[in-house]
Design a protein around this motif. Structure first.
Motif, PDB file in Angstrom:
ATOM      1  N   PHE A  54       0.835  -1.197   0.000  1.00 56.97           N
ATOM      2  CA  PHE A  54       0.000   0.000   0.000  1.00 56.97           C
ATOM      3  C   PHE A  54       0.874   1.252   0.000  1.00 56.97           C
ATOM      4  N   ARG A  57       2.294   2.013  -3.232  1.00 59.96           N
ATOM      5  CA  ARG A  57       1.264   2.274  -4.236  1.00 59.96           C
ATOM      6  C   ARG A  57       1.115   1.132  -5.247  1.00 59.96           C
ATOM      7  N   TRP A  59      -1.235  -1.182  -6.043  1.00 57.94           N
ATOM      8  CA  TRP A  59      -2.648  -1.397  -5.750  1.00 57.94           C
ATOM      9  C   TRP A  59      -3.080  -2.835  -5.941  1.00 57.94           C
ATOM     10  N   GLU A  60      -2.632  -3.470  -7.005  1.00 60.12           N
ATOM     11  CA  GLU A  60      -3.031  -4.868  -7.258  1.00 60.12           C
ATOM     12  C   GLU A  60      -2.558  -5.785  -6.135  1.00 60.12           C
ATOM     13  N   THR A  62      -1.813  -4.961  -3.105  1.00 56.11           N
ATOM     14  CA  THR A  62      -2.559  -4.608  -1.899  1.00 56.11           C
ATOM     15  C   THR A  62      -3.919  -5.293  -1.906  1.00 56.11           C
ATOM     16  N   LEU A  63      -4.606  -5.266  -3.037  1.00 54.98           N
ATOM     17  CA  LEU A  63      -5.928  -5.884  -3.130  1.00 54.98           C
ATOM     18  C   LEU A  63      -5.851  -7.395  -2.928  1.00 54.98           C
ATOM     19  N   ARG A  86      -8.127  -1.454   0.752  1.00 56.89           N
ATOM     20  CA  ARG A  86      -8.889  -1.879  -0.422  1.00 56.89           C
ATOM     21  C   ARG A  86      -9.617  -0.684  -1.050  1.00 56.89           C
ATOM     22  N   SER A  89      -7.151   1.557  -2.741  1.00 56.58           N
ATOM     23  CA  SER A  89      -6.618   0.916  -3.958  1.00 56.58           C
ATOM     24  C   SER A  89      -7.624   1.001  -5.094  1.00 56.58           C
ATOM     25  N   ASN A  92      -7.819   4.617  -6.325  1.00 54.40           N
ATOM     26  CA  ASN A  92      -6.688   4.989  -7.177  1.00 54.40           C
ATOM     27  C   ASN A  92      -6.718   4.295  -8.534  1.00 54.40           C
ATOM     28  N   LYS A  93      -7.451   3.202  -8.638  1.00 58.30           N
ATOM     29  CA  LYS A  93      -7.627   2.524  -9.925  1.00 58.30           C
ATOM     30  C   LYS A  93      -8.864   3.059 -10.660  1.00 58.30           C
TER      31      LYS A  93
END
Length: 191
Positions: A54, A57, A59-60, A62-63, A86, A89, A92-93
């Motif tokens: 996280f 950065r 994001w994937e 982190t998810l 989540r 993330s 940001n996506k």
């Protein structure tokens, strides 16, 4: 004089078309907390990895990691962080519906609940649901005295309130908040 009024009008109009988002880099206390959690060996390994990804950065990653541990036997506090990670993330996506689902799972006891409110406001502003945006930005604004508000950039909150009010046709309120935002930004430049 007319030139000055016209310039101010154009400047405020152009400024009002821009959404200002809170940035993890500006949230020093929150960022430090995430770094501390990522180094705490008493916490589950996957949670520490989620903290690291996280903060980087990713994001994937982190998810994936938060999905893996969110339903495991972890404390409510760690679960709140997972839902926050989540939500942020997905935000940001650009996947706002999923971001809101995650943010609504964060409990009111979460230590950084005001950051959650601001991001919810940003999502509603982005989705042009201005009444809801105002609700969450006002929540942050009226909580400025709380210790957890130290990571909230109030000039951005005021700017986004101004935008929301402008779209709602409440021009007096819009001008008030856009002026507050400009004044705060000017005072930050001067210091």
């Amino acid at each position: 004089m007319t030139y000055k009024v016209g310039f101010v009008y154009i400047f405020l109009h152009l400024l009002s078309l821009t959404l200002f988002s809170q940035n993890l880099e500006e949230q020093k206390v929150f960022k430090q907390q995430i770094e501390n959690l990522s180094r705490d060996n008493s916490l589950p390994s996957d949670f520490r990895k989620a903290c690291y990804h996280f903060s980087e950065r990713n994001w994937e990653s982190t998810l994936v990691l938060t999905d893996k541990i969110i339903d495991s036997d972890i404390s409510e506090s760690l679960r709140d962080y997972c839902y926050y990670f989540r939500g942020a993330s997905f935000f940001n996506k650009g996947i706002y519906k999923e971001a809101l689902k995650s943010f609504y799972q964060v409990s009111d006891k979460f230590e950084f609940d005001l950051i959650v409110s601001v991001v919810k406001g940003e999502i509603f502003l982005e989705q042009r649901i201005f009444d809801s945006a105002v609700f969450y930005f006002r929540k942050a604004e009226t909580s400025v005295h709380l210790p957890q508000a130290r990571d909230i950039e109030m000039s951005m909150v005021h700017h986004n309130l101004g935008i929301s009010y402008m779209h709602l046709g409440q021009y007096v309120s819009a001008e008030k908040y856009l002026r507050k935002s400009i004044e705060a930004q000017e005072s930050n430049v001067d210091t």
